[in-house]
Design an enzyme around this catalytic site. Structure first.
Site, short mmCIF file in Angstrom:
data_model
loop_
_atom_site.label_atom_id
_atom_site.label_comp_id
_atom_site.label_asym_id
_atom_site.label_seq_id
_atom_site.Cartn_x
_atom_site.Cartn_y
_atom_site.Cartn_z
N ASP A 37 0.83 -1.20 0.00
CA ASP A 37 0.00 0.00 0.00
C ASP A 37 0.87 1.26 0.00
O ASP A 37 1.98 1.24 -0.54
CB ASP A 37 -0.94 -0.03 1.21
N SER A 67 -11.18 -1.03 -1.13
CA SER A 67 -9.92 -1.05 -0.38
C SER A 67 -10.15 -1.28 1.10
O SER A 67 -9.28 -1.80 1.80
CB SER A 67 -9.17 0.27 -0.56
N HIS A 126 -3.71 5.93 3.27
CA HIS A 126 -4.48 4.76 2.83
C HIS A 126 -3.95 3.48 3.47
O HIS A 126 -4.71 2.66 3.99
CB HIS A 126 -4.43 4.68 1.31
#
Length: 282
Positions: free
Chosen positions: A19, A225, A52
């Protein structure tokens, strides 16, 4: 390139998170980051310049320390192998992902990597790019790693599953609360190889998890996600319970225990994840 290794000495299930990185200062995560590898800027100390990756890691296994247990991830006993493959804008290159796949194969035993979370997806420009990513994740799968990938947020049009989630082998996750209506962005099959995808769906809208603003920060994000790390976390839980299970057996348990939502297989897969059935299914 240098790996950051913390003082974590546990022997739990290792989850590789590909990520934007990880915020090592967050109280829910800091004690269980086994290693950090930066494939983008080659920095040594863990960081997340997007947020994220930290959010995803918190869903997988944040221990709730910063919230007194109010916000706890799925598998707080796991440890993290944080591989930064996306830049601060959330963008990445297939070459970087492939390097990360190679690193996982070379270091899986050292860090007891059993689960690989890929909340990353791309609509590849060429069939060759698509094939390279799919071949890459299938190399991981063939080595008995549980690979969990996002269906992507390109829905609701048919054929909108992103790579590498379009692989027929890996566990592809869509968002059960983003399948229809105005928020219908969850990727749908079939894939270019006429495979029904996703495999399973789980809520992904407005999920609370770890933030990067402070050691006790939380934030809200939405998308496949956020659904994907839920499944990565439950796979880690299952492997804590029975380390001898293969990735194929775990995928079978997921699918057999799912709740049928009544949609087409290319919208919902086998259905919505059911934790009780998953942990009990033989």
């Amino acid at each position: 390139m240098v790996d950051y290794k913390c003082n974590y000495s546990g022997f739990g299930v290792g989850v590789a998170v590909l990520d934007t990185g990880i915020y090592a200062g967050h109280l829910d995560l800091c004690s269980r980051i086994a290693v950090f590898r930066d494939f983008v800027s080659f920095r040594k100390v863990p960081y997340d310049d997007n947020g994220h990756g930290t959010h995803v890691a918190g869903i997988i296994g944040g221990d709730g320390a910063a919230s007194g247990g109010r916000f706890t991830g799925i598998a707080p006993g796991c440890h993290f192998i944080a591989l930064k493959v996306l830049d601060r804008f959330g963008n990445g290159r297939k070459e970087v992902l492939l390097q990360a796949f190679d690193w996982i194969l070379a270091n899986r035993e050292l860090y007891n990597i059993r689960v690989v979370n890929i909340s990353v997806g791309t609509t590849c420009r060429t069939a060759c790019d698509n094939s390279l990513l799919i071949d890459g994740v299938e190399r991981l799968w063939n080595e008995n790693l549980v690979v969990v990938a996002a269906a992507g947020n390109q829905g609701p049009r048919p054929g909108s599953i992103t790579a590498p989630g379009s692989s027929k082998k890996v566990i592809t996750v869509g968002s059960s609360d983003m399948l229809t209506g105005k928020k219908a962005v969850s990727g749908r099959g079939p894939t270019s190889d006429c495979v029904c995808k996703p495999d399973i769906v789980v809520p992904g809208n407005k999920i609370v998890s770890c933030g990067t603003e402070s050691p006790a920060a939380y934030g809200i994000k939405s998308g496949t996600s956020m659904s994907t790390p839920v499944i990565s976390g439950v796979c880690a839980l299952m492997l804590e319970k029975d380390p001898a299970l293969s990735n194929v057996e775990i995928k079978r348990r997921l699918l057999l225990g799912a709740d049928d939502l009544g949609y087409n297989r290319n919208i919902q897969g086998w259905g919505k994840f059911n934790l009780k059935r998953f942990m009990e299914t033989l």
